[in-house]
Scaffold this motif. Structure first.
Motif, PDB file in Angstrom:
ATOM      1  N   ASN A  33       0.816  -1.230   0.000  1.00 33.53           N
ATOM      2  CA  ASN A  33       0.000   0.000   0.000  1.00 33.53           C
ATOM      3  C   ASN A  33       0.837   1.261   0.000  1.00 33.53           C
ATOM      4  OD1 ASN A  33      -2.439  -1.410   0.074  1.00 33.53           O
ATOM      5  ND2 ASN A  33      -2.096  -1.851   2.242  1.00 33.53           N
ATOM      6  N   CYS A  34       2.161   1.100  -0.127  1.00 39.64           N
ATOM      7  CA  CYS A  34       3.009   2.290  -0.079  1.00 39.64           C
ATOM      8  C   CYS A  34       3.204   2.840  -1.502  1.00 39.64           C
ATOM      9  CB  CYS A  34       4.355   1.956   0.556  1.00 39.64           C
ATOM     10  SG  CYS A  34       5.385   3.424   0.636  1.00 39.64           S
ATOM     11  N   ASP A  35       2.522   3.925  -1.801  1.00 36.06           N
ATOM     12  CA  ASP A  35       2.667   4.548  -3.128  1.00 36.06           C
ATOM     13  C   ASP A  35       4.073   5.119  -3.292  1.00 36.06           C
ATOM     14  OD1 ASP A  35       0.062   3.936  -3.426  1.00 36.06           O
ATOM     15  OD2 ASP A  35      -0.710   5.989  -3.298  1.00 36.06           O
ATOM     16  N   ARG A  36       4.624   5.613  -2.184  1.00 31.28           N
ATOM     17  CA  ARG A  36       5.956   6.232  -2.261  1.00 31.28           C
ATOM     18  C   ARG A  36       6.980   5.221  -2.756  1.00 31.28           C
ATOM     19  NH1 ARG A  36       7.670   9.232   3.046  1.00 31.28           N
ATOM     20  NH2 ARG A  36       6.184  10.752   2.226  1.00 31.28           N
ATOM     21  N   ARG A  37       6.969   4.054  -2.142  1.00 26.31           N
ATOM     22  CA  ARG A  37       7.947   3.034  -2.530  1.00 26.31           C
ATOM     23  C   ARG A  37       7.673   2.539  -3.953  1.00 26.31           C
ATOM     24  NH1 ARG A  37      11.671  -1.137   0.349  1.00 26.31           N
ATOM     25  NH2 ARG A  37      12.400  -2.033  -1.562  1.00 26.31           N
ATOM     26  N   ALA A  38       6.398   2.372  -4.288  1.00 26.06           N
ATOM     27  CA  ALA A  38       6.058   1.905  -5.640  1.00 26.06           C
ATOM     28  C   ALA A  38       6.618   2.873  -6.683  1.00 26.06           C
ATOM     29  CB  ALA A  38       4.544   1.778  -5.780  1.00 26.06           C
ATOM     30  N   LYS A 297       2.449   9.328  -1.378  1.00 25.07           N
ATOM     31  CA  LYS A 297       1.776   8.823  -0.172  1.00 25.07           C
ATOM     32  C   LYS A 297       2.521   7.617   0.410  1.00 25.07           C
ATOM     33  CE  LYS A 297      -2.793   7.320   1.059  1.00 25.07           C
ATOM     34  NZ  LYS A 297      -3.183   6.101   0.421  1.00 25.07           N
ATOM     35  N   PRO A 298       2.971   7.728   1.672  1.00 21.51           N
ATOM     36  CA  PRO A 298       3.643   6.570   2.288  1.00 21.51           C
ATOM     37  C   PRO A 298       2.630   5.678   3.002  1.00 21.51           C
ATOM     38  CG  PRO A 298       3.798   8.445   3.747  1.00 21.51           C
ATOM     39  CD  PRO A 298       2.939   8.880   2.585  1.00 21.51           C
ATOM     40  N   HIS A 299       3.090   4.533   3.440  1.00 18.90           N
ATOM     41  CA  HIS A 299       2.253   3.654   4.271  1.00 18.90           C
ATOM     42  C   HIS A 299       3.205   2.976   5.239  1.00 18.90           C
ATOM     43  CE1 HIS A 299      -0.170   0.004   5.220  1.00 18.90           C
ATOM     44  NE2 HIS A 299      -1.131   0.903   5.234  1.00 18.90           N
ATOM     45  N   ASP A 303       7.599  -2.736  10.124  1.00 17.18           N
ATOM     46  CA  ASP A 303       8.354  -3.679   9.304  1.00 17.18           C
ATOM     47  C   ASP A 303       9.230  -2.977   8.260  1.00 17.18           C
ATOM     48  OD1 ASP A 303       8.746  -6.368   9.263  1.00 17.18           O
ATOM     49  OD2 ASP A 303       7.554  -6.642   7.444  1.00 17.18           O
ATOM     50  N   CYS A 304       8.871  -1.738   7.925  1.00 12.94           N
ATOM     51  CA  CYS A 304       9.656  -0.983   6.932  1.00 12.94           C
ATOM     52  C   CYS A 304      11.137  -0.927   7.348  1.00 12.94           C
ATOM     53  CB  CYS A 304       9.143   0.451   6.812  1.00 12.94           C
ATOM     54  SG  CYS A 304       7.554   0.589   5.987  1.00 12.94           S
ATOM     55  N   ARG A 305      11.383  -0.957   8.660  1.00 13.79           N
ATOM     56  CA  ARG A 305      12.776  -0.852   9.138  1.00 13.79           C
ATOM     57  C   ARG A 305      13.633  -1.991   8.614  1.00 13.79           C
ATOM     58  NH1 ARG A 305      12.508  -1.382  15.058  1.00 13.79           N
ATOM     59  NH2 ARG A 305      10.772  -2.680  14.481  1.00 13.79           N
TER      60      ARG A 305
HETATM   61  S1  SF4 Z   1       9.830   3.205   4.639  1.00 14.88           S
HETATM   62 FE1  SF4 Z   1       7.884   2.172   4.338  1.00 14.88          FE
HETATM   63  S2  SF4 Z   1       6.470   3.867   4.072  1.00 14.88           S
HETATM   64 FE2  SF4 Z   1       8.491   4.692   3.667  1.00 14.88          FE
HETATM   65  S3  SF4 Z   1       8.833   4.497   1.477  1.00 14.88           S
HETATM   66 FE3  SF4 Z   1       9.683   2.710   2.449  1.00 14.88          FE
HETATM   67  S4  SF4 Z   1       8.028   1.199   2.328  1.00 14.88           S
HETATM   68 FE4  SF4 Z   1       7.102   3.202   2.032  1.00 14.88          FE
END
Ligand code: SF4
Length: 380
Positions: A33-38, A297-299, A303-305
């Motif tokens: 669901n992370c548009d930023r990463r996509a 848009k981030p999500h 777990d992103c860490r």
């Molecule tokens: S840290 Fe998480 S929310 Fe931020 S860009 Fe990466 S996947 Fe998306």
């Protein structure tokens, strides 16, 4: 060049694009669901370079010791002299396999164990298609094959740390992993992550075969993981059904076709160009880069860490917004329907009334608040 390519190039700036790999694809399914990463991944933007420029701490990564151990274990398993692979595959798939030929594509053409991706990809394709079409002597085990997978309309190179195993007209993906199986039980999270990576290789192999009108079913859903047994370096092989991961990844790859829609949400001319000066040092003001990231848009989830270089930045953003997601998926699921931590606290304190449908959550929050108050008083 397509208009999509042009728009992604503007977003990336003049830096060369970073290709996807199985890990970045697995990360997409971890946080779809992370548009930023996509957007960043589709444009091939170097997230580590963005993180360095923003002075962010590195995400949690494997130690060098763990990496060295993994390489040594893989060498031990694939060493043709020791011949460990055939008995392991026999054990995992109950095949009448007495021996298996082995070819390491990594060693193709050069003495130093490295060779250009395109060359390795062409050789991999010719070996795999030759075996599939019974035209050539099959290399039963192809180590480090280089495959391509179409991601958002682009061909992406995949360099599996994996082996394509061909037997009885069916290919299997074999992955050698250094996390242990202790008393028959591996870490389920690590197994799931390995199967998601393997799913990317399976889809890439299927794409290669179907491109020649061969059946996708000739690549098995069954993945064999080879791990150290207990606290030794003795390898053990276990078959796993990766069908759920294949379905999951396919769904997310299909979703990447909405890239034009995501790009439409960005202001004209949005770019992550770090504008390196003559000495290569980025000159882009940090605030400007942060403002650019804010348009995507981030999500954030904790777990992103583990899989994204921008985790520290997105965590700070999420905390500043009071996002429930910053507290993890369990809390987010438990408080589904509540948008922010501030709203949850106000409900717990009774400062606001729950909206219809959120009465149960408000009741649970007030109950938790009463327990917290009691414990706090008892401890003072
Ligand atoms: S840290 Fe998480 S929310 Fe931020 S860009 Fe990466 S996947 Fe998306």
């Amino acid at each position: 060049m397509s208009s999509l390519d042009t728009r992604l190039r503007v977003l990336r700036g003049p830096a060369p694009p970073l290709p996807h790999n199985a890990r970045t694809l697995a990360a997409l399914t971890t946080n779809p669901n992370c548009d930023r990463r996509a957007l960043l991944d589709a444009a091939g933007i170097d997230k580590a370079a963005l993180a360095t420029h923003l002075d962010l701490p590195q995400p949690l990564r494997k130690s060098q010791l763990a990496l060295d151990y993994g390489i040594a274990f893989e060498r031990q398993v694939t060493d043709p002299e020791r011949g460990a692979l055939a008995p392991l595959l026999r054990q995992a798939l109950q095949l009448p396999l007495h021996q298996a030929s082995y070819k390491d594509i990594n060693n193709l053409a050069t003495d130093d164990g490295t060779s250009p991706l395109g060359l390795r990809r062409a050789y991999t394709s010719s070996c795999i298609l030759g075996a599939a079409e019974h035209r050539s002597e099959p290399h039963t085990l192809l180590d480090h094959p280089v495959l391509t997978l179409t991601v958002a309309g682009h061909q992406t190179y995949l360099e599996p740390d994996a082996i394509a195993f061909h037997h009885d007209d069916v290919f299997h993906i074999v992955e050698i992993k250094s996390f242990p199986v202790i008393h028959g039980r591996p870490d389920p999270l690590k197994v799931a992550a390995s199967l998601t990576q393997a799913a990317a290789y399976i889809l890439a192999l299927r794409e290669l075969l179907t491109g020649r009108n061969l059946s996708a079913a000739r690549v098995s859903d069954t993945v064999i993981l080879i791990n150290p047994r207990n606290f030794t370096r003795q390898p053990t092989a276990t078959p796993y059904n990766a069908a759920p991961q294949i379905k999951h990844l396919s769904r997310h790859l299909a979703r990447l076709h909405r890239l034009p829609d995501l790009l439409d949400t960005l202001p004209d001319g949005t770019t992550c160009d770090l504008a390196p000066g003559p000495d290569g040092t980025p000159t882009r003001p940090r605030d400007e880069l942060i403002a650019t990231l804010a348009t995507m848009k981030p999500h954030y989830t904790p777990d992103c860490r583990h899989h994204c270089d921008l985790a520290a930045h997105c965590r700070t953003e999420a905390r500043n917004r009071g996002s429930i997601g910053a507290l993890g998926p369990t809390v987010r699921d438990d408080l589904a329907g509540i948008d922010t931590i501030h709203t949850a606290l106000d409900l717990a304190d009774g400062r606001i009334r729950p909206s219809p449908g959120n009465e149960d959550i408000a009741h649970a929050l007030r109950h938790a608040q009463r327990i917290h108050e009691t414990l706090r008083k008892d401890s003072t």
